[in-house]
Design a protein around this motif. Structure first.
Motif, short mmCIF file in Angstrom:
data_model
loop_
_atom_site.label_atom_id
_atom_site.label_comp_id
_atom_site.label_asym_id
_atom_site.label_seq_id
_atom_site.Cartn_x
_atom_site.Cartn_y
_atom_site.Cartn_z
N TYR A 66 0.84 -1.20 0.00
CA TYR A 66 0.00 0.00 0.00
C TYR A 66 0.87 1.25 0.00
O TYR A 66 1.84 1.36 0.76
N THR A 67 0.52 2.19 -0.86
CA THR A 67 1.23 3.45 -0.94
C THR A 67 0.23 4.60 -0.97
O THR A 67 -0.92 4.42 -1.35
N ILE A 68 0.72 5.75 -0.58
CA ILE A 68 -0.13 6.95 -0.62
C ILE A 68 -0.30 7.40 -2.07
O ILE A 68 0.65 7.44 -2.85
N LEU A 69 -1.52 7.74 -2.42
CA LEU A 69 -1.78 8.32 -3.74
C LEU A 69 -1.37 9.78 -3.70
O LEU A 69 -1.89 10.57 -2.90
N GLU A 70 -0.44 10.15 -4.55
CA GLU A 70 0.10 11.51 -4.51
C GLU A 70 -0.80 12.49 -5.27
O GLU A 70 -0.41 13.14 -6.24
N ASN B 14 -7.54 -1.21 0.10
CA ASN B 14 -7.84 -0.07 0.96
C ASN B 14 -8.72 0.93 0.20
O ASN B 14 -8.27 1.61 -0.71
N ARG B 15 -9.97 1.01 0.60
CA ARG B 15 -10.93 1.90 -0.09
C ARG B 15 -10.64 3.37 0.14
O ARG B 15 -11.23 4.23 -0.54
N PHE B 16 -9.76 3.69 1.10
CA PHE B 16 -9.52 5.09 1.43
C PHE B 16 -8.28 5.67 0.75
O PHE B 16 -7.82 6.75 1.11
N PHE C 125 -8.16 7.11 -1.91
CA PHE C 125 -8.52 8.37 -2.56
C PHE C 125 -8.27 9.58 -1.66
O PHE C 125 -8.25 10.72 -2.14
N LEU C 126 -8.06 9.35 -0.35
CA LEU C 126 -7.76 10.47 0.55
C LEU C 126 -6.44 11.14 0.19
O LEU C 126 -6.22 12.31 0.57
N GLY C 127 -5.59 10.43 -0.50
CA GLY C 127 -4.43 11.05 -1.14
C GLY C 127 -3.35 11.58 -0.22
O GLY C 127 -3.07 11.02 0.85
N ASN C 128 -2.77 12.72 -0.64
CA ASN C 128 -1.54 13.22 -0.03
C ASN C 128 -1.75 14.16 1.15
O ASN C 128 -0.86 14.89 1.54
N GLY C 129 -2.96 14.16 1.69
CA GLY C 129 -3.22 14.97 2.87
C GLY C 129 -3.75 16.36 2.59
O GLY C 129 -4.10 17.09 3.52
N PHE C 130 -3.82 16.72 1.34
CA PHE C 130 -4.37 18.02 0.96
C PHE C 130 -5.69 17.82 0.21
O PHE C 130 -6.05 16.72 -0.18
#
Length: 571
Positions: A16-20, A540-542, A544-549
């Motif tokens: 799992y990685t963060i979507l940028e 992980n369905r979340f 799409f929450l992405g890079n925190g912005f």
């Protein structure tokens, strides 16, 4: 802008990685719409107003846009709704010439809207859809098409497939033996030839639905003789100007028959508040009709008595026609009420014969009745309607290869809130089963469905969703409610109706179980629990929450929450 693909979301192949991307960033998406009638054209505008980062194409089988109003060209064709309420809410037209506009004037309005809004750039005319299939691995619809100008077949792919082909679209010949052997001209009302010459000829009109009721008075004076063959009686309403121009605002309207006087059209154009009040008054009357449909407080009986008196007064010198035409076995409103200006009067003309005997067969020289009589004819006009089964005319394969044609042939057509179908991911339909098609103008209905679809597409774009499908249980329970409610309406009366797929006693599949306002209210309520979602990131369905912005941080009003959080009226 980056995009999410199924491959890089598979948790088995990569951790799992963060979507940028910021929250709310829409992934690129393609939408395919079938049909450039009212619904398809409005969809173009709705998507432009609500979405970004998408492509959209509308495929239309005809040579031009307009749908119903491009195809129906028979004499006397006009809308059975008031003109000023048969228009887009975003494109008012104060210049309608008639209270109920003719087909050509409506087509002109649609063409003008198309040009003014620049809609043609997304439309491909003379392109026929021959099949569509959901490709689960890619999360796309694969649509097979034929270019009717070149004969070329090809494929297009898109994440969403929108069916805007309409219900009264797939016309059909009547099932009468020998029809193909008729030696004269054979015409269907929904495929009227431009060069068809009926003047001075012996003509038969089969059917007394809305098309037949409009054709008969339009051609009666020009033909040598007219034979009108009807299977059953039908209720004919007085002109809408007599029934609807009630109340202070509406009584002031200046009319010349069905046409607005020049000074009235000028007032519509120059007095916007008056014009708005006129439209609202008409709309309130149209919406109020539903109370008659459920027979509240004896309204249905009053309506029926008024219609009976109207028909009898027009046909007063023809007791044979009174007996043949005024229904005695089903209530007024069981079928869609058709305003028939001049229809009853034309039936009393010396060159018209009304025939209620059954047709045995068509022979080369004319129509043979069950009595054995042969009626010699030069032309036969079939005003016999459409395939109203809701079954699509081309195969649509959804989840696990199920074909919507098979599903809706084996069992009653069902749709979630009239616009979404079980086992058909990312697929929406306009005017599907249990839409409020008999309740009022379809234009505002099309607008509401488009808003609903756009909201779903945006959710898929911005929340990492691959596909969305209504739950089978939700579709079944909605249909259960509809079939439990609709028998309490007049529509369930013992009459043949396209609301019941041409049967007299079948269940109602075409109408919403409630008022028009009830349907609008229902469509505004978002019920995500009634859908199944497949996510791009299966682990992980979340994501799409992405890079925190958030995209809102760079929007027009990054502190929007300071306005209106204390206003609870929108909850």
């Amino acid at each position: 802008m980056g995009s999410i693909s199924p491959a890089d979301m598979d948790p088995k192949s990569t951790p799992y990685t963060i979507l940028e991307e910021p929250l709310g960033a829409p992934r690129p998406i393609r939408i395919i719409t079938i049909g450039a009638g009212i619904s398809g054209l409005n969809m173009i505008r709705t998507l432009r107003k609500t979405l970004t980062n998408y492509t959209h194409v509308v495929y239309e089988k005809n040579s031009d846009v307009g749908g119903t109003w491009h195809e129906n060209r028979y004499p006397g064709c006009e809308c059975d709704h008031p003109s000023h309420n048969y228009q887009f809410t975003w494109r008012k037209n104060p210049h309608w010439s008639q209270f109920s506009a003719g087909a050509r004037e409506i087509e002109r309005y649609i063409l003008d809207v198309c040009e003014e809004e620049g809609l043609r750039s997304e439309i491909r005319t003379a392109h026929e859809v021959v099949g569509a299939a959901w490709d689960a691995p890619s999360g796309q619809w694969v649509v097979r098409l034929r270019d009717l100008r070149t004969g070329e077949t090809f494929e297009d792919r898109g994440e969403f497939l929108l069916n805007a082909t309409g219900i009264l679209n797939n016309w059909k010949w009547p099932d009468i033996p020998g029809l193909e052997h008729f030696a004269g001209e054979r015409v269907h009302s929904a495929a009227w030839p431009e060069d068809f010459e009926y003047r001075g000829k012996r003509v038969a009109v089969i059917g007394n639905g809305s098309s037949g009721v409009q054709i008969v008075p339009a051609i009666q004076r020009d033909v040598h003789s007219l034979v009108h063959l009807i299977r059953s009686p039908t209720w004919i309403a007085p002109p809408q100007t007599e029934r609807m121009l009630q109340g202070e605002i509406l009584r002031s309207v200046q009319m010349d028959g069905n046409r607005f006087k020049p000074e009235q059209k000028e007032r519509f154009s120059n007095d916007s508040e008056y014009y708005k009040s006129f439209i609202r008054a008409i709309e309130e009357q149209v919406n109020a009709r539903f109370r008659t449909m459920v027979n509240n407080d004896g309204l249905a009986e009053t309506l029926q008595k008024n219609l009976e008196n109207h028909m009898a007064s027009v046909l007063k010198d023809r007791p044979d026609l009174i007996k043949a035409l005024i229904p005695t076995t089903f209530p007024a409103g069981c079928r869609r009420l058709t305003p028939g200006p001049g229809y009853l009067e034309s039936l009393t003309a010396p060159n018209v014969r009304v025939v209620t005997d059954a047709i045995q067969r068509i022979v080369p020289e004319g129509i043979q009745l069950e009595s054995g009589e042969i009626i010699p004819l030069d032309a036969i006009i079939c005003a016999t309607g459409f395939d109203v089964s809701f079954c699509p005319r081309f195969p649509i394969f959804g989840q696990n290869g199920v074909n919507l044609q098979d599903i809706w042939t084996r069992a009653l057509p069902t749709a979630y809130m009239s616009c979404a179908v079980a086992e058909m991911p990312n697929y929406f339909v306009f005017m599907g089963p249990h839409a409020p098609i008999g309740h009022g103008s379809v234009l505002s209905i099309a607008e509401q469905v488009a808003r609903y679809i756009a909201r779903m597409v945006k959710k898929v774009q911005t929340e990492g969703i691959k596909s969305v499908t209504p739950r089978t249980s939700a579709v079944a329970e909605f249909a259960e409610h509809a079939h439990a409610f609709l028998p309490r309406t007049i529509w369930a009366g013992n009459c043949r109706s396209w609301y019941k797929n041409g049967t007299a006693d079948g269940p109602i599949i075409a109408l919403h179980p409630g008022s028009r306002i009830h349907w609008f209210h229902m469509m505004e309520v978002w019920r995500p629990e009634d859908y199944e979602y497949e996510y791009l990131c299966k682990g992980n369905r979340f994501r799409f929450l992405g890079n925190g912005f958030s995209v809102r941080e760079t929007g027009e009003d990054p502190v929007w929450y300071l306005e209106g959080l204390g206003d609870f009226s929108t909850l």
